[in-house]
Write a protein that holds these residues in place. Structure first.
Motif, PDB file in Angstrom:
ATOM      1  N   ALA A   4      -0.954 -31.784  19.302  1.00 34.10           N
ATOM      2  CA  ALA A   4      -0.728 -30.399  18.866  1.00 34.10           C
ATOM      3  C   ALA A   4      -1.826 -29.470  19.360  1.00 34.10           C
ATOM      4  N   ALA A   5      -1.431 -28.397  20.045  1.00 33.81           N
ATOM      5  CA  ALA A   5      -2.396 -27.446  20.589  1.00 33.81           C
ATOM      6  C   ALA A   5      -3.050 -26.601  19.506  1.00 33.81           C
ATOM      7  N   ASP A   6      -2.397 -26.480  18.335  1.00 37.43           N
ATOM      8  CA  ASP A   6      -2.932 -25.625  17.273  1.00 37.43           C
ATOM      9  C   ASP A   6      -3.642 -26.422  16.188  1.00 37.43           C
ATOM     10  N   ASP A   7      -4.066 -27.636  16.498  1.00 34.24           N
ATOM     11  CA  ASP A   7      -4.712 -28.486  15.508  1.00 34.24           C
ATOM     12  C   ASP A   7      -6.138 -28.003  15.235  1.00 34.24           C
ATOM     13  N   GLY A   8      -6.417 -27.626  13.993  1.00 34.54           N
ATOM     14  CA  GLY A   8      -7.724 -27.099  13.633  1.00 34.54           C
ATOM     15  C   GLY A   8      -8.822 -28.127  13.556  1.00 34.54           C
ATOM     16  N   ASN A   9      -8.470 -29.407  13.591  1.00 34.16           N
ATOM     17  CA  ASN A   9      -9.477 -30.469  13.521  1.00 34.16           C
ATOM     18  C   ASN A   9      -9.826 -31.017  14.903  1.00 34.16           C
ATOM     19  N   HIS A  38     -18.341 -32.435  15.500  1.00 34.21           N
ATOM     20  CA  HIS A  38     -17.049 -31.983  14.996  1.00 34.21           C
ATOM     21  C   HIS A  38     -17.266 -30.769  14.091  1.00 34.21           C
ATOM     22  N   LEU A  39     -16.586 -29.651  14.425  1.00 28.82           N
ATOM     23  CA  LEU A  39     -16.813 -28.415  13.676  1.00 28.82           C
ATOM     24  C   LEU A  39     -16.374 -28.520  12.226  1.00 28.82           C
ATOM     25  N   GLY A  40     -15.288 -29.247  11.961  1.00 23.79           N
ATOM     26  CA  GLY A  40     -14.758 -29.304  10.606  1.00 23.79           C
ATOM     27  C   GLY A  40     -15.595 -30.102   9.633  1.00 23.79           C
ATOM     28  N   THR A  41     -16.239 -31.149  10.106  1.00 22.85           N
ATOM     29  CA  THR A  41     -16.973 -32.046   9.196  1.00 22.85           C
ATOM     30  C   THR A  41     -18.466 -32.131   9.486  1.00 22.85           C
ATOM     31  N   GLY A  42     -18.923 -31.589  10.626  1.00 22.74           N
ATOM     32  CA  GLY A  42     -20.342 -31.629  10.955  1.00 22.74           C
ATOM     33  C   GLY A  42     -20.850 -32.980  11.399  1.00 22.74           C
ATOM     34  N   ARG A  43     -19.938 -33.900  11.729  1.00 21.23           N
ATOM     35  CA  ARG A  43     -20.357 -35.231  12.169  1.00 21.23           C
ATOM     36  C   ARG A  43     -20.265 -35.344  13.686  1.00 21.23           C
ATOM     37  N   ASN A  44     -21.121 -36.191  14.256  1.00 21.28           N
ATOM     38  CA  ASN A  44     -21.217 -36.342  15.704  1.00 21.28           C
ATOM     39  C   ASN A  44     -20.307 -37.439  16.232  1.00 21.28           C
ATOM     40  N   LEU A  45     -19.782 -37.217  17.438  1.00 19.64           N
ATOM     41  CA  LEU A  45     -19.033 -38.254  18.136  1.00 19.64           C
ATOM     42  C   LEU A  45     -19.977 -39.435  18.356  1.00 19.64           C
TER      43      LEU A  45
END
Length: 201
Positions: free
Chosen positions: A52-57, A86-93
């Motif tokens: 999905a192109a509109d996925d906020g996560n 990750h912008l939503g949770t603040g955790r790193n890849l």
């Protein structure tokens, strides 16, 4: 496929059953789930692929390793180690030597708090040329284990039905190319523009 994360943990019993056999976007600096029911996994936040192109996560911020000076607008060099938060949770890849639940490759997760993690959050940008160019496909190679960030099509069941497993693979292939899509892109800094101007003279 877009790189996605959410607060669903590996080993939380929300994927499909394991196989019968045991398993053998961000161009300039912005500033400095799943798991099979019988797999323990790392317990860290899952990272998946969605279409999905509109996925906020599916939004990630590029940044430097701890102690690195990364001024806004400084382009990312090919071969440079970075972190994706990750912008939503603040955790790193993140990746480590846990087995991914569906394909049996290396698990990729999201780790840390507010962008603070550890050395297993570092990824090297693999690209041709000098800098990561927005339109180009790149690879991300984990600096500690050398695997490439990949997606090969294995899909989770409930509650993240249809999301694809993202994992680390030892070999480079068509399955580990990534490209920046939507986002906020920084203009190159004045210092960089002057450097490029002098290089062309």
């Amino acid at each position: 496929v877009r790189l996605h994360s959410h607060d669903v943990r590996y080993g939380s019993g929300n994927g499909r059953a394991p196989p019968a056999l045991p398993p053998a976007p961000v161009v300039g600096w912005a500033g400095c789930d799943g798991g099979s029911p019988s797999s323990a996994g790392s317990g860290q936040q899952s990272v998946t692929g969605v279409s999905a192109a509109d996925d906020g996560n599916s939004y990630w911020r590029g940044g430097g390793r701890p102690g690195a000076v990364c001024q806004r607008g400084t382009p990312v060099r090919c071969g440079q180690a970075i972190r994706l938060t990750h912008l939503g949770t603040g955790r790193n890849l993140h990746s480590h030597r846990f087995t991914s639940p569906l394909s049996g490759n290396q698990e990729v997760s999201a780790f840390g708090e507010a962008g603070e993690g550890d050395y297993l959050d570092d990824w090297t940008v693999v690209c041709s040329g000098t800098y990561w160019v927005r339109e180009d496909e790149v690879r991300f190679q984990h600096t500690s284990t050398d695997v490439f960030l990949s997606v090969t099509g294995e899909q989770y069941g409930r509650p993240i039905h249809g999301q694809k497993e993202v994992h680390g693979m030892a070999a480079s292939s068509q399955n580990n190319y990534w490209k920046v899509m939507e986002g906020i892109f920084m203009q190159p800094s004045e210092a960089f523009q002057m450097e490029q101007y002098h290089a062309e003279l």
